[in-house]
Design an enzyme around this catalytic site. Structure first.
Site, mmCIF file in Angstrom:
data_model
loop_
_atom_site.group_PDB
_atom_site.id
_atom_site.type_symbol
_atom_site.label_atom_id
_atom_site.label_comp_id
_atom_site.label_asym_id
_atom_site.label_seq_id
_atom_site.Cartn_x
_atom_site.Cartn_y
_atom_site.Cartn_z
ATOM 1 N N CYS A 1 0.847 -1.185 0.000
ATOM 2 C CA CYS A 1 0.000 0.000 0.000
ATOM 3 C C CYS A 1 0.893 1.250 0.000
ATOM 4 O O CYS A 1 1.728 1.396 -0.879
ATOM 5 C CB CYS A 1 -0.953 -0.053 1.192
ATOM 6 S SG CYS A 1 -2.284 1.163 1.148
ATOM 7 N N ASP B 1 -8.553 -3.332 -7.464
ATOM 8 C CA ASP B 1 -8.068 -2.340 -6.510
ATOM 9 C C ASP B 1 -8.576 -0.946 -6.880
ATOM 10 O O ASP B 1 -8.191 -0.397 -7.910
ATOM 11 C CB ASP B 1 -6.537 -2.352 -6.511
ATOM 12 C CG ASP B 1 -5.934 -1.490 -5.417
ATOM 13 O OD1 ASP B 1 -6.637 -0.621 -4.871
ATOM 14 O OD2 ASP B 1 -4.749 -1.689 -5.099
ATOM 15 N N HIS C 1 -7.505 -4.538 -3.257
ATOM 16 C CA HIS C 1 -6.435 -3.879 -2.523
ATOM 17 C C HIS C 1 -6.176 -4.635 -1.215
ATOM 18 O O HIS C 1 -7.089 -5.226 -0.643
ATOM 19 C CB HIS C 1 -6.842 -2.434 -2.223
ATOM 20 C CG HIS C 1 -5.750 -1.582 -1.689
ATOM 21 N ND1 HIS C 1 -4.629 -1.278 -2.409
ATOM 22 C CD2 HIS C 1 -5.603 -0.976 -0.487
ATOM 23 C CE1 HIS C 1 -3.825 -0.509 -1.689
ATOM 24 N NE2 HIS C 1 -4.403 -0.318 -0.514
#
Length: 245
Positions: free
Chosen positions: A126, A183, A214
């Site tokens: 991330c 995502d 994600h």
């Protein structure tokens, strides 16, 4: 292989930065990996990922990315309030501060007696994926594994706009990008921008896209996808072994 775990104290800009260190138990010298968490810092899901990498024969150093704002040892819960807190910490951190942390951990790894100083990589998830990619701008990073990295295509990282995309030509190592096709934070348009920029910059890279969301490698949330995560791990360990071993 079995591993050891400990916490190391580093000081950056007179701020105490905890670094979680996972390393092979067997005596020897190993490649080092600068390992970045997501916005929730070093909770169980992230340290388990770091431990897993270490078990393949790497000294893994994972800093607390918000040490200037959070008390040492803080773990942010992955709920609505934690998401607000983590995103606010990310927004309030200067990009130059992230860069200073990167330099500090790289220098720490190079000084460790168990690390081969010429073999250092970065890895992250991330926001940490963006930080791992940005770390590759430094000459000491031979490989970068960036798992669903946010903000590379948009410049979103901390205060101001990150120049990561514009500086891709500075990357001399090899890059592995891991994305989920569902995502929302790095949609197809963003992945296309990143791929084009890497190509134009002449960066040696590989992009892998899985039918996943994600944070699909984080094992405590509803987005976790064990099958996709296992496939990604196979590619990651193969990549690191090819570049560093």
């Amino acid at each position: 292989m079995q591993i050891t775990k400990r916490n190391v104290e580093l000081r950056v800009d007179d701020s105490l930065m905890r670094v979680y260190l996972a390393a092979p138990k067997t005596t020897g010298k190993y490649p080092g990996i600068l390992f970045y968490s997501d916005i929730y810092q070093l909770g169980g899901p992230i340290t388990r990922l770091a431990d897993r990498v270490a078990g393949y024969g790497y000294v893994v150093a994972a800093p607390e990315i918000f040490h200037r704002l959070e008390p040492v040892g803080s773990v942010i819960e992955p709920d609505d309030l934690g998401r607000m807190r983590g995103n606010d910490d990310a927004r309030r951190t200067e990009i130059r501060e992230y860069d200073a942390d990167t330099t500090a951990v790289i220098e720490f790894l190079k000084s460790e007696s168990t690390v081969i100083p010429e073999k250092i990589a970065s890895m992250g998830f991330c926001i940490g994926g963006h930080l791992a990619f940005r770390a590759a701008l430094q000459k000491d990073i031979k490989a970068a594994v960036c798992c669903y990295p946010t903000g590379i295509h948009s410049g979103k990282l901390g205060k101001g706009i990150a120049d990561t995309q514009q500086r891709m030509k500075e990357i001399k190592g090899k890059v592995l990008m891991i994305f989920g096709s569902f995502d929302p934070h790095v949609p197809q348009e963003g992945r296309t921008v990143i791929a084009k920029s890497l190509q134009e910059a002449g960066v040696s890279h590989q992009i892998l896209i899985y039918e996943a969301d994600h944070t699909f490698m984080r094992d405590d949330g509803h987005r976790y996808d064990p099958a996709a995560a296992d496939l990604a791990w196979t590619e990651i360990t193969t990549f690191l072994q090819r570049v560093l071993n």
